[in-house]
Design a protein around this motif. Structure first.
Motif, PDB file in Angstrom:
ATOM      1  N   PHE A 135       0.859  -1.179   0.000  1.00  0.00           N
ATOM      2  CA  PHE A 135       0.000   0.000   0.000  1.00  0.00           C
ATOM      3  C   PHE A 135       0.898   1.233   0.000  1.00  0.00           C
ATOM      4  CE2 PHE A 135      -2.094  -3.454   2.148  1.00  0.00           C
ATOM      5  CZ  PHE A 135      -3.385  -3.429   1.665  1.00  0.00           C
ATOM      6  N   LEU A 136       0.818   2.080  -1.030  1.00  0.00           N
ATOM      7  CA  LEU A 136       1.575   3.327  -1.102  1.00  0.00           C
ATOM      8  C   LEU A 136       0.617   4.478  -0.843  1.00  0.00           C
ATOM      9  CD1 LEU A 136       3.283   1.338  -3.015  1.00  0.00           C
ATOM     10  CD2 LEU A 136       4.203   3.429  -3.901  1.00  0.00           C
ATOM     11  N   ILE A 137       0.992   5.374   0.057  1.00  0.00           N
ATOM     12  CA  ILE A 137       0.156   6.525   0.404  1.00  0.00           C
ATOM     13  C   ILE A 137       0.804   7.781  -0.159  1.00  0.00           C
ATOM     14  CG2 ILE A 137      -0.902   7.844   2.272  1.00  0.00           C
ATOM     15  CD1 ILE A 137      -1.872   5.007   2.291  1.00  0.00           C
ATOM     16  N   GLU A 138       0.009   8.576  -0.880  1.00  0.00           N
ATOM     17  CA  GLU A 138       0.477   9.839  -1.447  1.00  0.00           C
ATOM     18  C   GLU A 138      -0.537  10.924  -1.079  1.00  0.00           C
ATOM     19  OE1 GLU A 138       2.530   8.243  -5.509  1.00  0.00           O
ATOM     20  OE2 GLU A 138       0.351   8.364  -5.432  1.00  0.00           O
ATOM     21  N   ILE A 182       2.431  13.800  -3.433  1.00  0.00           N
ATOM     22  CA  ILE A 182       3.628  13.795  -2.597  1.00  0.00           C
ATOM     23  C   ILE A 182       3.670  12.469  -1.831  1.00  0.00           C
ATOM     24  CG2 ILE A 182       4.832  14.961  -0.723  1.00  0.00           C
ATOM     25  CD1 ILE A 182       3.242  17.498  -1.605  1.00  0.00           C
ATOM     26  N   TYR A 183       4.747  11.710  -2.008  1.00  0.00           N
ATOM     27  CA  TYR A 183       4.907  10.402  -1.372  1.00  0.00           C
ATOM     28  C   TYR A 183       4.977  10.566   0.143  1.00  0.00           C
ATOM     29  CZ  TYR A 183       7.118   6.008  -0.024  1.00  0.00           C
ATOM     30  OH  TYR A 183       7.421   4.823   0.575  1.00  0.00           O
ATOM     31  N   ILE A 184       4.151   9.787   0.859  1.00  0.00           N
ATOM     32  CA  ILE A 184       4.129   9.818   2.318  1.00  0.00           C
ATOM     33  C   ILE A 184       4.823   8.592   2.892  1.00  0.00           C
ATOM     34  CG2 ILE A 184       2.648   9.817   4.366  1.00  0.00           C
ATOM     35  CD1 ILE A 184       2.521  12.422   2.832  1.00  0.00           C
ATOM     36  N   GLY A 185       4.477   7.421   2.388  1.00  0.00           N
ATOM     37  CA  GLY A 185       5.061   6.192   2.910  1.00  0.00           C
ATOM     38  C   GLY A 185       4.330   4.981   2.365  1.00  0.00           C
ATOM     39  N   ARG A 186       4.746   3.817   2.847  1.00  0.00           N
ATOM     40  CA  ARG A 186       4.103   2.587   2.395  1.00  0.00           C
ATOM     41  C   ARG A 186       4.148   1.547   3.501  1.00  0.00           C
ATOM     42  NH1 ARG A 186       8.531   0.510  -1.941  1.00  0.00           N
ATOM     43  NH2 ARG A 186      10.144   0.042  -0.424  1.00  0.00           N
ATOM     44  N   ARG A 211      -0.919  -2.534  -4.565  1.00  0.00           N
ATOM     45  CA  ARG A 211      -0.248  -3.405  -5.530  1.00  0.00           C
ATOM     46  C   ARG A 211      -0.175  -4.807  -4.960  1.00  0.00           C
ATOM     47  NH1 ARG A 211       5.986  -3.479  -6.435  1.00  0.00           N
ATOM     48  NH2 ARG A 211       6.017  -5.617  -7.080  1.00  0.00           N
ATOM     49  N   ALA A 212      -0.798  -5.753  -5.659  1.00  0.00           N
ATOM     50  CA  ALA A 212      -0.766  -7.154  -5.249  1.00  0.00           C
ATOM     51  C   ALA A 212       0.174  -7.906  -6.184  1.00  0.00           C
ATOM     52  CB  ALA A 212      -2.164  -7.749  -5.314  1.00  0.00           C
ATOM     53  N   ALA A 213       1.195  -8.539  -5.621  1.00  0.00           N
ATOM     54  CA  ALA A 213       2.167  -9.294  -6.417  1.00  0.00           C
ATOM     55  C   ALA A 213       2.118 -10.756  -5.980  1.00  0.00           C
ATOM     56  CB  ALA A 213       3.567  -8.729  -6.229  1.00  0.00           C
TER      57      ALA A 213
END
Length: 102
Positions: free
Chosen positions: A12-15, A44-48, A82-84
């Motif tokens: 999970f990427l938070i922007e 703006i990228y916050i975290g993941r 994103r599921a890998a």
């Protein structure tokens, strides 16, 4: 809540969404020198954070409004999920959300 068709590791990427100005082909933060340029939304990228080996089917991941030790303030955000799988097949799915108060 989301559904997987096979076992996967989910990232999970938070922007954070912020106002920006289109300079060339990029969206930049507003500055006095680019005030006449067209408006855009800067991410703006916050975290993941990651959840490993989630089973196929419906999964629920609780989100408490923070990434690591950083609490998110009120505003508009985008979550990219994103599921890998084990082979490496993956795809980003964007989702917008808004935090109204802390």
């Amino acid at each position: 809540r989301f559904r997987l068709d096979r076992k996967a590791t989910v990232t999970f990427l938070i922007e954070r969404k912020a106002p920006g100005r289109k300079v060339g082909d990029k969206c930049r933060l507003p500055r006095p020198w680019n005030s006449g340029k067209p408006k855009c939304t800067k991410l703006i990228y916050i975290g993941r954070f990651t959840r490993k080996n989630l089973p196929a089917g419906t999964n629920v991941v609780r989100f408490k409004g923070q990434v690591g030790k950083k609490k998110l303030g009120p505003g508009s955000y985008r979550l990219r999920l994103r599921a890998a799988d084990q082979i490496g097949n993956s795809r980003f799915v964007p989702l917008s959300f808004r935090l109204t108060r802390r």
